[in-house]
Design a protein around this motif. Structure first.
Motif, PDB file in Angstrom:
ATOM      1  N   ILE A  56       0.840  -1.204   0.000  1.00 37.48           N
ATOM      2  CA  ILE A  56       0.000   0.000   0.000  1.00 37.48           C
ATOM      3  C   ILE A  56       0.870   1.246   0.000  1.00 37.48           C
ATOM      4  O   ILE A  56       0.675   2.164  -0.808  1.00 37.48           O
ATOM      5  N   THR A  57       1.841   1.292   0.906  1.00 34.14           N
ATOM      6  CA  THR A  57       2.753   2.437   0.972  1.00 34.14           C
ATOM      7  C   THR A  57       4.156   2.071   0.494  1.00 34.14           C
ATOM      8  O   THR A  57       5.103   2.812   0.733  1.00 34.14           O
ATOM      9  N   GLN A  58       4.285   0.930  -0.152  1.00 30.81           N
ATOM     10  CA  GLN A  58       5.510   0.514  -0.849  1.00 30.81           C
ATOM     11  C   GLN A  58       6.721   0.484   0.092  1.00 30.81           C
ATOM     12  O   GLN A  58       7.672   1.242  -0.047  1.00 30.81           O
ATOM     13  N   ARG A  59       6.660  -0.472   1.025  1.00 28.29           N
ATOM     14  CA  ARG A  59       7.743  -0.640   1.996  1.00 28.29           C
ATOM     15  C   ARG A  59       8.048  -2.129   2.179  1.00 28.29           C
ATOM     16  O   ARG A  59       7.137  -2.956   2.178  1.00 28.29           O
ATOM     17  N   PHE A  81      10.296   2.757  -0.640  1.00 25.88           N
ATOM     18  CA  PHE A  81      10.354   3.060  -2.063  1.00 25.88           C
ATOM     19  C   PHE A  81       9.771   4.428  -2.399  1.00 25.88           C
ATOM     20  O   PHE A  81      10.272   5.112  -3.290  1.00 25.88           O
ATOM     21  N   GLN A  82       8.729   4.854  -1.711  1.00 30.02           N
ATOM     22  CA  GLN A  82       8.152   6.159  -2.005  1.00 30.02           C
ATOM     23  C   GLN A  82       9.110   7.282  -1.623  1.00 30.02           C
ATOM     24  O   GLN A  82       9.132   8.333  -2.263  1.00 30.02           O
ATOM     25  N   GLU A  83       9.912   7.062  -0.593  1.00 33.02           N
ATOM     26  CA  GLU A  83      10.914   8.042  -0.179  1.00 33.02           C
ATOM     27  C   GLU A  83      12.240   7.853  -0.908  1.00 33.02           C
ATOM     28  O   GLU A  83      13.155   8.660  -0.754  1.00 33.02           O
ATOM     29  N   GLU A  84      12.366   6.730  -1.655  1.00 32.71           N
ATOM     30  CA  GLU A  84      13.582   6.393  -2.398  1.00 32.71           C
ATOM     31  C   GLU A  84      14.793   6.300  -1.473  1.00 32.71           C
ATOM     32  O   GLU A  84      15.881   6.787  -1.774  1.00 32.71           O
ATOM     33  N   LYS A  99      21.068   5.054   2.108  1.00 33.58           N
ATOM     34  CA  LYS A  99      21.415   5.063   0.695  1.00 33.58           C
ATOM     35  C   LYS A  99      20.208   5.442  -0.158  1.00 33.58           C
ATOM     36  O   LYS A  99      19.067   5.253   0.257  1.00 33.58           O
ATOM     37  N   ALA A 100      20.502   5.942  -1.352  1.00 35.90           N
ATOM     38  CA  ALA A 100      19.434   6.205  -2.312  1.00 35.90           C
ATOM     39  C   ALA A 100      18.959   4.881  -2.895  1.00 35.90           C
ATOM     40  O   ALA A 100      19.765   4.040  -3.291  1.00 35.90           O
ATOM     41  N   LEU A 101      17.657   4.686  -2.920  1.00 34.12           N
ATOM     42  CA  LEU A 101      17.061   3.459  -3.450  1.00 34.12           C
ATOM     43  C   LEU A 101      16.587   3.738  -4.873  1.00 34.12           C
ATOM     44  O   LEU A 101      15.633   4.484  -5.084  1.00 34.12           O
ATOM     45  N   LYS A 102      17.259   3.139  -5.852  1.00 33.46           N
ATOM     46  CA  LYS A 102      16.972   3.466  -7.253  1.00 33.46           C
ATOM     47  C   LYS A 102      15.927   2.556  -7.876  1.00 33.46           C
ATOM     48  O   LYS A 102      15.487   2.799  -9.001  1.00 33.46           O
ATOM     49  N   SER A 103      15.551   1.484  -7.197  1.00 33.43           N
ATOM     50  CA  SER A 103      14.586   0.539  -7.771  1.00 33.43           C
ATOM     51  C   SER A 103      13.162   1.068  -7.674  1.00 33.43           C
ATOM     52  O   SER A 103      12.810   1.777  -6.727  1.00 33.43           O
ATOM     53  N   ASP A 104      12.356   0.722  -8.658  1.00 38.47           N
ATOM     54  CA  ASP A 104      10.919   0.925  -8.544  1.00 38.47           C
ATOM     55  C   ASP A 104      10.345  -0.188  -7.677  1.00 38.47           C
ATOM     56  O   ASP A 104      10.883  -1.293  -7.623  1.00 38.47           O
ATOM     57  N   PHE A 105       9.252   0.108  -7.015  1.00 40.04           N
ATOM     58  CA  PHE A 105       8.577  -0.919  -6.230  1.00 40.04           C
ATOM     59  C   PHE A 105       7.785  -1.823  -7.178  1.00 40.04           C
ATOM     60  O   PHE A 105       7.019  -1.364  -8.014  1.00 40.04           O
ATOM     61  N   GLU A 203      26.183   6.611  -3.304  1.00 42.47           N
ATOM     62  CA  GLU A 203      25.756   5.277  -2.906  1.00 42.47           C
ATOM     63  C   GLU A 203      24.305   5.058  -3.321  1.00 42.47           C
ATOM     64  O   GLU A 203      23.397   5.707  -2.822  1.00 42.47           O
ATOM     65  N   LYS A 204      24.127   4.144  -4.240  1.00 41.96           N
ATOM     66  CA  LYS A 204      22.780   3.784  -4.670  1.00 41.96           C
ATOM     67  C   LYS A 204      22.618   2.282  -4.553  1.00 41.96           C
ATOM     68  O   LYS A 204      23.569   1.529  -4.687  1.00 41.96           O
ATOM     69  N   ALA A 205      21.422   1.866  -4.306  1.00 40.29           N
ATOM     70  CA  ALA A 205      21.157   0.436  -4.155  1.00 40.29           C
ATOM     71  C   ALA A 205      19.873   0.084  -4.877  1.00 40.29           C
ATOM     72  O   ALA A 205      18.999   0.922  -5.070  1.00 40.29           O
ATOM     73  N   ASP A 206      19.782  -1.173  -5.296  1.00 38.75           N
ATOM     74  CA  ASP A 206      18.517  -1.674  -5.813  1.00 38.75           C
ATOM     75  C   ASP A 206      18.139  -2.906  -5.006  1.00 38.75           C
ATOM     76  O   ASP A 206      18.872  -3.347  -4.125  1.00 38.75           O
TER      77      ASP A 206
END
Length: 212
Positions: A56-59, A81-84, A99-105, A203-206
């Motif tokens: 629902i809130t992509q976590r 994911f909504q906050e990336e 870290k920055a989360l680059k993946s889409d949910f 730093e980015k992660a997927d």
């Protein structure tokens, strides 16, 4: 003969074999928790842990222990994911890496492009309630980097297993167990010691990098 017919029909309905309909693509419930194991074909990685899933809130909150290159590790990841943002949490040292989360949910589901492979019973179909009806699906990763095979329950559309072809480790196998509907929302709140964590530059992660 008539009694035998009704008994056979009842058992058939109990395991879902009386339906001539082809299994349909489905999406899992939006909130649930469970356990999981992860292993790779080259035996480089093995882990066991638990997860909490909120579509629902992509976590997603994932905690696991295992071995990587013959070294033991403990890992706790909170993916918002909504906050990336991805938090890597160390409860022992009370430290937090942001870290920055680059993946889409991507919701837990059978992708529309997946092809139906087979329907099997885990356990036995000899009596009502003695087996679990499972559907398996096959497809290509969206970026064409490999293939996948997914198994979901026929009733409830809960994940059972996943096989994903990776470039560096061969096939990655994920098994799911002890799924329970519902989730404690507090598991998606970063601990207090993460409050002052700064987003690391560069730093980015997927999603898949957390297994590496």
């Amino acid at each position: 003969m008539q009694a035998t017919y009704w008994i056979t029909l009842a058992m058939c309905l109990a395991v879902g074999f009386c339906s001539a309909q082809k299994p349909q693509h489905c999406r899992s419930p939006p909130l649930y928790t469970g356990g999981m194991t992860v292993g790779t074909q080259n035996e480089q990685l093995w882990a066991v842990g638990g997860y909490a899933y909120d579509a629902i809130t992509q976590r997603i909150h994932l905690g696991e222990v295992g071995t990587y290159n013959n070294k033991s590790f403990t890992y706790d990841a909170l993916m918002l994911f909504q906050e990336e943002v991805l938090y890597e949490i160390n409860h022992h040292d009370k430290t937090c890496v942001k870290k920055a989360l680059k993946s889409d949910f991507h919701p837990m589901e059978v992708p529309k492009a997946a092809s139906f492979v087979s329907q099997v019973v885990l356990g036995t179909s000899s009596g009502p309630g003695e087996g679990l009806l499972v559907n398996s699906w096959w497809g290509d990763m969206p970026d064409k980097s490999g293939n996948y095979m997914l198994s979901f329950t026929e009733f409830g559309c809960l994940p059972v297993s996943a096989l994903v072809k990776t470039k560096n480790m061969g096939w990655m196998s994920v098994s799911y167990f002890n799924n329970m509907l519902g989730v404690d929302p507090n598991v998606f709140i970063p601990p207090p010691f993460c409050k002052d964590a700064k987003l690391e530059d560069g730093e980015k992660a997927d999603f898949f990098s957390i297994f590496h």
